[in-house]
Write a protein that holds these residues in place. Structure first.
Motif, PDB file in Angstrom:
ATOM      1  N   ASN A 111      22.214  12.122 102.314  1.00 37.62           N
ATOM      2  CA  ASN A 111      21.038  12.028 101.214  1.00 37.62           C
ATOM      3  C   ASN A 111      19.929  12.903 101.563  1.00 37.62           C
ATOM      4  O   ASN A 111      18.887  12.608 101.319  1.00 37.62           O
ATOM      5  CB  ASN A 111      20.635  10.740 100.794  1.00 37.62           C
ATOM      6  CG  ASN A 111      21.940   9.711 100.278  1.00 37.62           C
ATOM      7  OD1 ASN A 111      22.786  10.197  99.853  1.00 37.62           O
ATOM      8  ND2 ASN A 111      21.789   8.721 101.053  1.00 37.62           N
ATOM      9  N   ASN A 115      16.128  15.279  94.623  1.00 37.45           N
ATOM     10  CA  ASN A 115      16.330  15.059  93.290  1.00 37.45           C
ATOM     11  C   ASN A 115      15.923  16.332  92.568  1.00 37.45           C
ATOM     12  O   ASN A 115      16.701  16.557  91.488  1.00 37.45           O
ATOM     13  CB  ASN A 115      15.636  13.932  92.485  1.00 37.45           C
ATOM     14  CG  ASN A 115      16.150  12.647  93.084  1.00 37.45           C
ATOM     15  OD1 ASN A 115      17.362  12.488  93.602  1.00 37.45           O
ATOM     16  ND2 ASN A 115      15.432  11.398  93.106  1.00 37.45           N
ATOM     17  N   THR A 116      14.993  16.887  93.162  1.00 38.93           N
ATOM     18  CA  THR A 116      14.514  18.374  92.240  1.00 38.93           C
ATOM     19  C   THR A 116      15.634  19.517  92.246  1.00 38.93           C
ATOM     20  O   THR A 116      15.656  20.067  91.270  1.00 38.93           O
ATOM     21  CB  THR A 116      13.108  18.837  92.695  1.00 38.93           C
ATOM     22  OG1 THR A 116      13.406  19.078  94.262  1.00 38.93           O
ATOM     23  CG2 THR A 116      12.070  17.997  92.456  1.00 38.93           C
ATOM     24  N   PHE A 118      19.103  18.836  92.393  1.00 42.29           N
ATOM     25  CA  PHE A 118      19.853  18.405  91.296  1.00 42.29           C
ATOM     26  C   PHE A 118      19.271  18.682  89.831  1.00 42.29           C
ATOM     27  O   PHE A 118      20.124  19.223  88.991  1.00 42.29           O
ATOM     28  CB  PHE A 118      20.523  17.128  91.520  1.00 42.29           C
ATOM     29  CG  PHE A 118      21.280  16.780  92.775  1.00 42.29           C
ATOM     30  CD1 PHE A 118      22.451  17.129  92.695  1.00 42.29           C
ATOM     31  CD2 PHE A 118      20.735  16.202  93.919  1.00 42.29           C
ATOM     32  CE1 PHE A 118      23.212  17.170  93.868  1.00 42.29           C
ATOM     33  CE2 PHE A 118      21.390  15.929  94.934  1.00 42.29           C
ATOM     34  CZ  PHE A 118      22.533  16.468  95.069  1.00 42.29           C
ATOM     35  N   GLU A 119      18.121  18.611  89.504  1.00 44.30           N
ATOM     36  CA  GLU A 119      17.581  18.519  88.214  1.00 44.30           C
ATOM     37  C   GLU A 119      17.731  20.178  87.783  1.00 44.30           C
ATOM     38  O   GLU A 119      17.944  20.524  86.824  1.00 44.30           O
ATOM     39  CB  GLU A 119      16.166  18.069  88.344  1.00 44.30           C
ATOM     40  CG  GLU A 119      16.134  16.696  88.354  1.00 44.30           C
ATOM     41  CD  GLU A 119      14.583  16.337  88.596  1.00 44.30           C
ATOM     42  OE1 GLU A 119      13.628  17.177  88.586  1.00 44.30           O
ATOM     43  OE2 GLU A 119      14.542  14.747  88.496  1.00 44.30           O
ATOM     44  N   ARG A 218      27.263  16.519  94.986  1.00 40.45           N
ATOM     45  CA  ARG A 218      26.789  15.263  95.119  1.00 40.45           C
ATOM     46  C   ARG A 218      27.371  14.205  96.230  1.00 40.45           C
ATOM     47  O   ARG A 218      26.784  13.425  96.826  1.00 40.45           O
ATOM     48  CB  ARG A 218      26.669  14.465  93.860  1.00 40.45           C
ATOM     49  CG  ARG A 218      25.573  15.079  92.872  1.00 40.45           C
ATOM     50  CD  ARG A 218      25.726  14.190  91.207  1.00 40.45           C
ATOM     51  NE  ARG A 218      25.044  15.193  90.239  1.00 40.45           N
ATOM     52  CZ  ARG A 218      23.753  14.987  90.035  1.00 40.45           C
ATOM     53  NH1 ARG A 218      23.078  14.044  90.810  1.00 40.45           N
ATOM     54  NH2 ARG A 218      23.103  15.749  89.133  1.00 40.45           N
ATOM     55  N   SER A 222      26.206  12.240  99.594  1.00 39.49           N
ATOM     56  CA  SER A 222      25.995  10.773  99.753  1.00 39.49           C
ATOM     57  C   SER A 222      26.971  10.307 100.931  1.00 39.49           C
ATOM     58  O   SER A 222      26.620   9.393 101.612  1.00 39.49           O
ATOM     59  CB  SER A 222      26.617  10.033  98.458  1.00 39.49           C
ATOM     60  OG  SER A 222      27.867  10.597  98.088  1.00 39.49           O
TER      61      SER A 222
END
Length: 237
Positions: A111, A115-116, A118-119, A218, A222
């Motif tokens: 991880n 998140n930025t 993937f955005e 992704r 993970s």
């Protein structure tokens, strides 16, 4: 297998004096060179048996074979001269210091992707119908050492979802910030020496293809990853 076993048993649980740790790391570096040395010895053996006269095989040494041997000799001398500038104390010290943080038998990077990232990738799926392949010559100690054996200028590959290269990702050492594995890169990380450079290739990709690739990233993020090329490309394939 010898390299992996030695790293797992000897290198990782280092709790010795500084001099003994350095000796163990030096042996680890020697083991990295060992397969290439054996490969070169095998090459010399094949060359000897192919081009030099043999009563058993009846081979004839032609002028073409002599010319080939001369060219091989010149190439070896040229490679040796180039090696002197790449295998130096500073590069070896950097590589030795990096060895303990790498794990080839288990994942260490979980991880790590923000998140930025993937955005921005999701946004590029809507706006850009291409995937970008970045082939780089960073000038890092690892890159220069690899080039000694590959005889290639470019020894690292990354991918990006957008043409502005804001979503670059690859398997790398983490730049002393993240654990080695699947990590985000920026353009500045490719510029480590004055002669550093990159090549960027674009490939047509549908929204479904880009989304499938992003979903795979992704999953890897993970499940965990490591900076080992065999593991890495098997995961992405």
């Amino acid at each position: 297998m010898i390299q992996l076993t030695y790293n797992a048993i000897v290198i990782y649980p280092l709790n010795d004096s500084h001099s003994l740790e350095f000796t163990k790391k030096a042996i680890a570096v020697f083991l990295i060179f060992l397969p290439f040395s054996l490969l070169y010895i095998n090459y010399l053996y094949v060359l000897q048996n192919k081009f030099f006269p043999s009563n058993r095989d009846g081979y004839v040494l032609t002028f073409e074979a002599i010319k080939l041997l001369q060219n091989k000799g010149k190439s070896f001398i040229h490679a040796t001269r180039e090696t002197k500038g790449k295998i130096n104390r500073a590069n070896l010290e950097q590589i030795l210091s990096d060895i303990p943080k790498h794990r080839y038998t288990k994942y260490t990077s979980y991880n790590n992707l923000p998140n930025t990232f993937f955005e921005q990738c999701e946004l590029s799926i809507e706006e850009d119908n291409k995937i970008y392949i970045i082939v780089s010559s960073t000038g890092s100690p690892a890159s220069e050492l690899i080039s000694v054996f590959t005889k290639k200028e470019y020894n690292h590959v990354s991918i990006s979802f957008d043409k502005d290269l804001k979503t670059i990702i690859s398997y790398n050492g983490g730049n002393h910030v993240q654990q080695p594995g699947l990590n985000v890169e920026d353009l500045q990380s490719f510029y480590q020496k004055e002669d550093s450079n990159i090549l960027v290739y674009s490939l047509q990709a549908t929204r479904e293809q880009k989304q499938k690739l992003l979903n795979k990233i992704r999953n890897i993020n993970s499940e965990g990853s490591a900076d080992a090329s065999i593991v890495s490309w098997t995961q992405l394939s």
